[in-house]
Design an enzyme around this catalytic site. Structure first.
Site, PDB file in Angstrom:
ATOM      1  N   ASP A 209       0.835  -1.195   0.000  1.00 27.37           N
ATOM      2  CA  ASP A 209       0.000   0.000   0.000  1.00 27.37           C
ATOM      3  C   ASP A 209       0.884   1.265   0.000  1.00 27.37           C
ATOM      4  O   ASP A 209       1.922   1.295   0.664  1.00 27.37           O
ATOM      5  CB  ASP A 209      -0.858  -0.012   1.270  1.00 27.37           C
ATOM      6  CG  ASP A 209      -1.706   1.227   1.417  1.00 27.37           C
ATOM      7  OD1 ASP A 209      -2.628   1.377   0.601  1.00 27.37           O
ATOM      8  OD2 ASP A 209      -1.445   2.044   2.324  1.00 27.37           O
ATOM      9  N   GLU A 245       1.563  -0.539  -4.950  1.00 31.74           N
ATOM     10  CA  GLU A 245       0.581   0.464  -5.340  1.00 31.74           C
ATOM     11  C   GLU A 245       1.318   1.764  -5.635  1.00 31.74           C
ATOM     12  O   GLU A 245       1.732   2.480  -4.727  1.00 31.74           O
ATOM     13  CB  GLU A 245      -0.473   0.690  -4.256  1.00 31.74           C
ATOM     14  CG  GLU A 245      -1.611   1.552  -4.769  1.00 31.74           C
ATOM     15  CD  GLU A 245      -2.071   2.610  -3.792  1.00 31.74           C
ATOM     16  OE1 GLU A 245      -1.457   2.723  -2.717  1.00 31.74           O
ATOM     17  OE2 GLU A 245      -3.032   3.321  -4.094  1.00 31.74           O
TER      18      GLU A 245
HETATM   19  C1  QV4 Z   1      -7.765  13.958   7.509  1.00 32.74           C
HETATM   20  C2  QV4 Z   1      -7.415  15.217   6.729  1.00 32.74           C
HETATM   21  C3  QV4 Z   1      -5.922  15.447   6.780  1.00 32.74           C
HETATM   22  C4  QV4 Z   1      -5.471  15.548   8.214  1.00 32.74           C
HETATM   23  C5  QV4 Z   1      -5.811  14.226   8.916  1.00 32.74           C
HETATM   24  C6  QV4 Z   1      -5.370  14.291  10.371  1.00 32.74           C
HETATM   25  O1  QV4 Z   1      -7.806  15.005   5.352  1.00 32.74           O
HETATM   26  O2  QV4 Z   1      -5.619  16.654   6.087  1.00 32.74           O
HETATM   27  O3  QV4 Z   1      -4.069  15.775   8.303  1.00 32.74           O
HETATM   28  O4  QV4 Z   1      -7.226  13.982   8.838  1.00 32.74           O
HETATM   29  O5  QV4 Z   1      -5.532  12.999  10.924  1.00 32.74           O
HETATM   30  C7  QV4 Z   1      -8.735   9.055   5.913  1.00 32.74           C
HETATM   31  C8  QV4 Z   1      -9.658  10.262   5.672  1.00 32.74           C
HETATM   32  C9  QV4 Z   1      -8.837  11.541   5.581  1.00 32.74           C
HETATM   33  C10 QV4 Z   1      -8.041  11.705   6.896  1.00 32.74           C
HETATM   34  C11 QV4 Z   1      -7.140  10.468   7.042  1.00 32.74           C
HETATM   35  C12 QV4 Z   1      -6.311  10.529   8.314  1.00 32.74           C
HETATM   36  O6  QV4 Z   1     -10.329  10.044   4.411  1.00 32.74           O
HETATM   37  O7  QV4 Z   1      -9.708  12.653   5.414  1.00 32.74           O
HETATM   38  O8  QV4 Z   1      -7.214  12.860   6.804  1.00 32.74           O
HETATM   39  O9  QV4 Z   1      -7.937   9.282   7.080  1.00 32.74           O
HETATM   40  O10 QV4 Z   1      -7.163  10.587   9.425  1.00 32.74           O
HETATM   41  C13 QV4 Z   1      -7.567   5.400   2.354  1.00 32.74           C
HETATM   42  C14 QV4 Z   1      -8.563   6.501   1.956  1.00 32.74           C
HETATM   43  C15 QV4 Z   1      -8.229   7.821   2.630  1.00 32.74           C
HETATM   44  C16 QV4 Z   1      -8.115   7.605   4.123  1.00 32.74           C
HETATM   45  C17 QV4 Z   1      -6.950   6.618   4.348  1.00 32.74           C
HETATM   46  C18 QV4 Z   1      -6.653   6.402   5.818  1.00 32.74           C
HETATM   47  O11 QV4 Z   1      -8.508   6.669   0.544  1.00 32.74           O
HETATM   48  O12 QV4 Z   1      -9.281   8.732   2.363  1.00 32.74           O
HETATM   49  O13 QV4 Z   1      -7.862   8.870   4.794  1.00 32.74           O
HETATM   50  O14 QV4 Z   1      -7.332   5.366   3.771  1.00 32.74           O
HETATM   51  O15 QV4 Z   1      -7.812   5.999   6.496  1.00 32.74           O
HETATM   52  C19 QV4 Z   1      -2.895   8.688  -3.062  1.00 32.74           C
HETATM   53  C20 QV4 Z   1      -1.798   7.699  -2.662  1.00 32.74           C
HETATM   54  C21 QV4 Z   1      -2.285   6.272  -2.703  1.00 32.74           C
HETATM   55  C22 QV4 Z   1      -3.584   6.131  -1.915  1.00 32.74           C
HETATM   56  C23 QV4 Z   1      -4.611   7.109  -2.496  1.00 32.74           C
HETATM   57  C24 QV4 Z   1      -5.936   7.031  -1.778  1.00 32.74           C
HETATM   58  O16 QV4 Z   1      -0.689   7.839  -3.537  1.00 32.74           O
HETATM   59  O17 QV4 Z   1      -1.295   5.418  -2.139  1.00 32.74           O
HETATM   60  O18 QV4 Z   1      -4.124   8.434  -2.388  1.00 32.74           O
HETATM   61  N1  QV4 Z   1      -4.078   4.754  -1.957  1.00 32.74           N
HETATM   62  C25 QV4 Z   1      -3.765   3.859  -0.833  1.00 32.74           C
HETATM   63  C26 QV4 Z   1      -4.957   2.976  -0.474  1.00 32.74           C
HETATM   64  C27 QV4 Z   1      -6.070   3.848   0.112  1.00 32.74           C
HETATM   65  C28 QV4 Z   1      -5.609   4.421   1.449  1.00 32.74           C
HETATM   66  C29 QV4 Z   1      -4.183   4.755   1.454  1.00 32.74           C
HETATM   67  C30 QV4 Z   1      -3.351   4.546   0.399  1.00 32.74           C
HETATM   68  C31 QV4 Z   1      -3.619   5.153   2.762  1.00 32.74           C
HETATM   69  O19 QV4 Z   1      -5.409   2.310  -1.623  1.00 32.74           O
HETATM   70  O20 QV4 Z   1      -7.268   3.108   0.293  1.00 32.74           O
HETATM   71  O21 QV4 Z   1      -6.339   5.641   1.691  1.00 32.74           O
HETATM   72  O22 QV4 Z   1      -3.258   3.935   3.385  1.00 32.74           O
HETATM   73  O23 QV4 Z   1      -3.086   8.638  -4.432  1.00 32.74           O
END
Ligand code: QV4
Ligand code: CA
Length: 508
Positions: A209, A245
């Site tokens: 991931d 990824e």
């Molecule tokens: C929020 C604010 C931030 C703040 C933070 C403080 O937005 O500005 O600093 O709180 O804690 C969730 C919430 C998001 C929150 C974050 C942390 O949606 O609003 O930040 O948690 O609390 C998944 C979801 C994200 C989620 C994350 C962790 O998509 O929305 O964030 O899980 O729960 C990029 C990357 C790629 C990524 C993609 C989504 O290059 O690698 O974005 N894809 C992978 C996974 C994806 C996962 C992550 C990465 C993170 O496939 O499912 O994100 O592990 O393109």
């Protein structure tokens, strides 16, 4: 042994690029958010008999429990520890699933979240799937243990804001997620211990991931610490299959090619471009797919993990945008998945989803966070209906006849060359796979009626899109191939599924 060592030194054994599926099985399915007990059953009752090679499972390690919004799917991407303990089940259930799936030749690939822990704003306490204490503010994760020394705050004390700065992308926080210091041997060892625990249980490999957010060299340092696969199911010296990824649609500092040395990479251009073509947006036509693959700027086929949609972009997260086709666009989705499974490019992954109450406001789905079907937070069982579809709001795309049969098609034509391409200059196309398979699409607004060279031996074949070969007969369309390999195809543009596929094992 020396010979094998030479092979591996020469990189000829394609170790970390090899999914280690049972011979002849060429596709895996992402059973997103499924429980381990349900995956074990699905391996035995469906995936093995239908020829699926393996399953990508949701992150099995302990994650934060988010209450607002209520239990979002993405809480599983916020690790609290590496204990095998989540809504999908506990370690015993995980072990049982891996054993039962391996015993029927279906591999398990783990979604490894190793770039970060929970969000910086995650607070503190024991709101976690296994009750482990954590304190995000102090960077304390005692169940690993990790402390402030193990994060990148000293390199970057903020979020990624500029994707054209490679340093930021790797060392700052992705969406506020506490970024681990993977240059430290201590952190690399903790991660490798977690992954080795899973390897010893019997998993075949990993989805890494957020690989884009880790330095390729740091990833390599972790991979070099990994055990060979468990010889109970894998040959001596087998290396874990790795797919990273990396979202690279071009135009950013990070290139997916930086990661080729570690393993395969997710090719997001595949779904984004194929969706645009099937939707006929921007003047795209299926006849342009004649040079699909590297010809369209995709990464080399033997470094690509490909898919039409994934758990992120089927709900507007991650990359791909509006062109991405999903189960919500069923008719076009089946065509896209059918094309993916028929074409030789890449190693293919089929998505298997759950339904959620989409609610678009100003073009955004405000319910994109909704977690799996559940009873007050407990993930629901995957029930199977008499017609073999799934209940409890599990979509089970992998059980749709058109998709299940195209997984079999890919297995039957494995190793055969892309051949006998035909198109009408618009959106009617056809191609074969040597002398083992042939597929025809009509995505124009008028009917297709033409005679084509299939490359297949003469005989009567069952179309595996409109039906099945059952008891020596076809429940769907029959195709008569002459001794010259030519056959006539008629496909109405208003057909339920405007494509036909035949192969050596659908021959009467
Ligand atoms: C929020 C604010 C931030 C703040 C933070 C403080 O937005 O500005 O600093 O709180 O804690 C969730 C919430 C998001 C929150 C974050 C942390 O949606 O609003 O930040 O948690 O609390 C998944 C979801 C994200 C989620 C994350 C962790 O998509 O929305 O964030 O899980 O729960 C990029 C990357 C790629 C990524 C993609 C989504 O290059 O690698 O974005 N894809 C992978 C996974 C994806 C996962 C992550 C990465 C993170 O496939 O499912 O994100 O592990 O393109
Ligand atoms: Ca990072």
């Amino acid at each position: 042994m020396k010979f094998f060592l030479l092979l591996s030194l020469l990189g000829l054994c394609s170790a970390q690029y090899d999914p280690h599926t049972q011979y002849g099985r060429t596709a895996i399915v992402h059973l997103f958010e499924w429980r381990w007990v349900d995956i074990a059953k699905e391996c035995e009752r469906y995936l093995a008999p239908k020829g699926f090679g393996g399953v990508q499972v949701s992150p099995p390690n302990e994650n934060i429990v988010v209450h607002n919004p209520f239990r979002p799917w993405w809480e599983r991407y916020q690790p609290i520890s590496y204990k095998i303990c989540t809504r999908s089940g506990n370690e015993n259930e995980f072990r049982d699933m891996v054993t039962r799936c391996n015993n029927v030749g279906v591999r398990i690939y783990v979604d490894a979240v190793i770039n970060h822990m929970c969000g910086a704003g995650g607070g503190s306490g024991t709101s976690s799937t296994c009750g482990s204490y954590y304190n995000a503010g102090n960077r304390e994760f005692p169940s690993v243990p990790y402390s402030g020394w193990d994060f990148n705050d000293n390199k970057c004390d903020g979020e990624i804001s500029n994707y054209n700065d490679a340093y930021q992308v790797r060392n700052c926080r992705l969406s506020g997620l506490l970024d681990l210091a993977l240059e430290k041997d201590y952190v690399r060892t903790k991660i490798a211990d977690y992954m080795n625990h899973l390897i010893d249980i019997g998993v075949a490999g990993f989805r890494l991931d957020a690989a884009k957010h880790m330095w390729p060299g740091d990833i390599k340092a972790v991979l070099d610490k990994l055990h060979n696969l468990n010889t109970r199911w894998f040959s001596q010296g087998s290396r874990p299959f790795i797919f990273q990824e990396v979202i690279d649609l071009g135009g950013e500092a990070i290139k997916s090619s930086e990661y080729f040395g570690n393993g395969r990479v997710t090719e997001f251009k595949f779904g984004a471009k194929l969706g645009t073509v099937i939707r006929k947006w921007n003047g795209e036509k299926m006849s342009y797919l004649k040079n699909w693959g590297e010809g369209w700027g995709l990464v080399p086929s033997d470094r690509a993990l490909v898919f039409v949609d994934n758990h992120d972009n089927q709900r507007g997260h991650g990359a791909g945008g509006a062109s991405i086709l999903t189960f919500w666009d069923a008719r076009m989705y089946k065509m896209a998945v059918g094309f993916m499974l028929a074409h030789p490019y890449g190693f293919t992954r089929v998505m298997s989803s759950y339904r959620w109450p989409r609610n678009f406001q100003n073009g955004k789905d405000v319910n994109d966070w909704v977690g799996p079907p559940n009873n007050n937070g407990a993930t629901k069982e995957v029930t199977i209906n008499p017609d073999t579809t799934c209940g409890n709001d599990w979509v089970c795309e992998h059980r749709w006849r058109q998709i299940r049969n195209m997984v079999a098609f890919r297995n039957v034509v494995n190793g055969q060359p892309f051949s006998n391409w035909w198109d009408n200059g618009s959106n009617q196309v056809a191609f074969g796979r040597g002398n083992r398979g042939f597929i025809v699409f009509n995505n124009d607004d008028w009917s297709l009626s033409t005679t084509l060279q299939t490359g297949l031996p003469g005989g009567t074949y069952c179309d595996v899109i409109s039906g099945d070969k059952i008891d020596g007969n076809c429940s769907g369309i029959k195709v008569h191939v002459g001794s010259d390999g030519r056959a006539h195809f008629s496909i109405s543009n208003s057909a339920e599924d405007p494509f036909i596929a035949i192969h050596a094992e659908s021959k009467l």
